[in-house]
Design a protein around this motif. Sequence first.
Motif, PDB file in Angstrom:
ATOM      1  N   LEU A  14       1.785   8.850  -6.547  1.00  0.00           N
ATOM      2  CA  LEU A  14       2.048  10.265  -6.304  1.00  0.00           C
ATOM      3  C   LEU A  14       3.233  10.754  -7.118  1.00  0.00           C
ATOM      4  CD1 LEU A  14       1.506  10.516  -2.436  1.00  0.00           C
ATOM      5  CD2 LEU A  14       0.014  11.382  -4.241  1.00  0.00           C
ATOM      6  N   VAL A  31       0.831  -1.203   0.000  1.00  0.00           N
ATOM      7  CA  VAL A  31       0.000   0.000   0.000  1.00  0.00           C
ATOM      8  C   VAL A  31       0.870   1.258   0.000  1.00  0.00           C
ATOM      9  CG1 VAL A  31      -1.684   1.311   1.351  1.00  0.00           C
ATOM     10  CG2 VAL A  31      -1.953  -1.160   1.080  1.00  0.00           C
ATOM     11  N   VAL A  32       1.900   1.271   0.842  1.00  0.00           N
ATOM     12  CA  VAL A  32       2.783   2.436   0.921  1.00  0.00           C
ATOM     13  C   VAL A  32       3.537   2.628  -0.392  1.00  0.00           C
ATOM     14  CG1 VAL A  32       4.833   3.343   2.061  1.00  0.00           C
ATOM     15  CG2 VAL A  32       2.989   2.377   3.420  1.00  0.00           C
ATOM     16  N   ALA A  88       1.166   3.897  -3.156  1.00  0.00           N
ATOM     17  CA  ALA A  88       0.840   5.310  -2.966  1.00  0.00           C
ATOM     18  C   ALA A  88       2.014   6.205  -3.377  1.00  0.00           C
ATOM     19  CB  ALA A  88       0.458   5.563  -1.510  1.00  0.00           C
ATOM     20  N   ASP A 113      10.813   6.097  -1.035  1.00  0.00           N
ATOM     21  CA  ASP A 113      10.032   4.867  -1.126  1.00  0.00           C
ATOM     22  C   ASP A 113      10.618   3.767  -0.247  1.00  0.00           C
ATOM     23  OD1 ASP A 113       7.986   3.176  -2.110  1.00  0.00           O
ATOM     24  OD2 ASP A 113       9.368   2.335  -3.577  1.00  0.00           O
TER      25      ASP A 113
END
Length: 213
Positions: A148, A140-141, A144, A170
């Motif tokens: 972005l 999920v991280v 995202a 990241d």
Amino acid sequence: MTKLLVVPLAFALCASSALAESRSAHLLGDAPKLLLGASPRLLDAALGASDDDCHCQPRMGYGELFAKTSAVGLAASTAGVLIGAGLGALSNNLIAAAIPVLLANLFLPPVLTVLAAMLMGNWDSPGRFGFWLPVLGAFVVNAAAYVLASLVFGVAWTNPVALLLYTLVDGLLMSGATVGIMALAEKKTTGTVASFVPGVSDTTFVPLVKVGL
């Protein structure tokens, strides 16, 4: 002469009181005192070894695990971007090129990061950390951050500075999510302390989450 007799008399009284205490310690009421004073510690007996005899390595702390996982996360994020760019250049079709790019950037970095964290965290304590919850959080991280960077900030993937900045952010985010979830979902071990008192059962220590309230 009377003062000289006081010193041996005091020693005799101390010796006799110590002897009487050691004899009375054999009684059931004084058994804990004897066990604490003369026998090995109860906690060491329950763990199977004392501090001097224990040759086991301490478990890796969360700070060390995060630092090592961050290095792996940075490398995994960089590998995902490079592999995705290489696979995407093999096809002239936009859709056919986008699929391997997305797969490489979305799935490869979190899987590699969590596998490395599990290997390091479970090395001295097998079964300490699971896989699915940490990899879900890292995915999920990572997704995202990729969305972005691609759609909002418009990162130029051919720019080495932008690539380095993206992989650094990241990698840290994936590592933080991985280690944080591992810490929350860590599998606690149970311990049992043997009882030396007749009629009293052994004491078992279990995690609070396993206790029915």
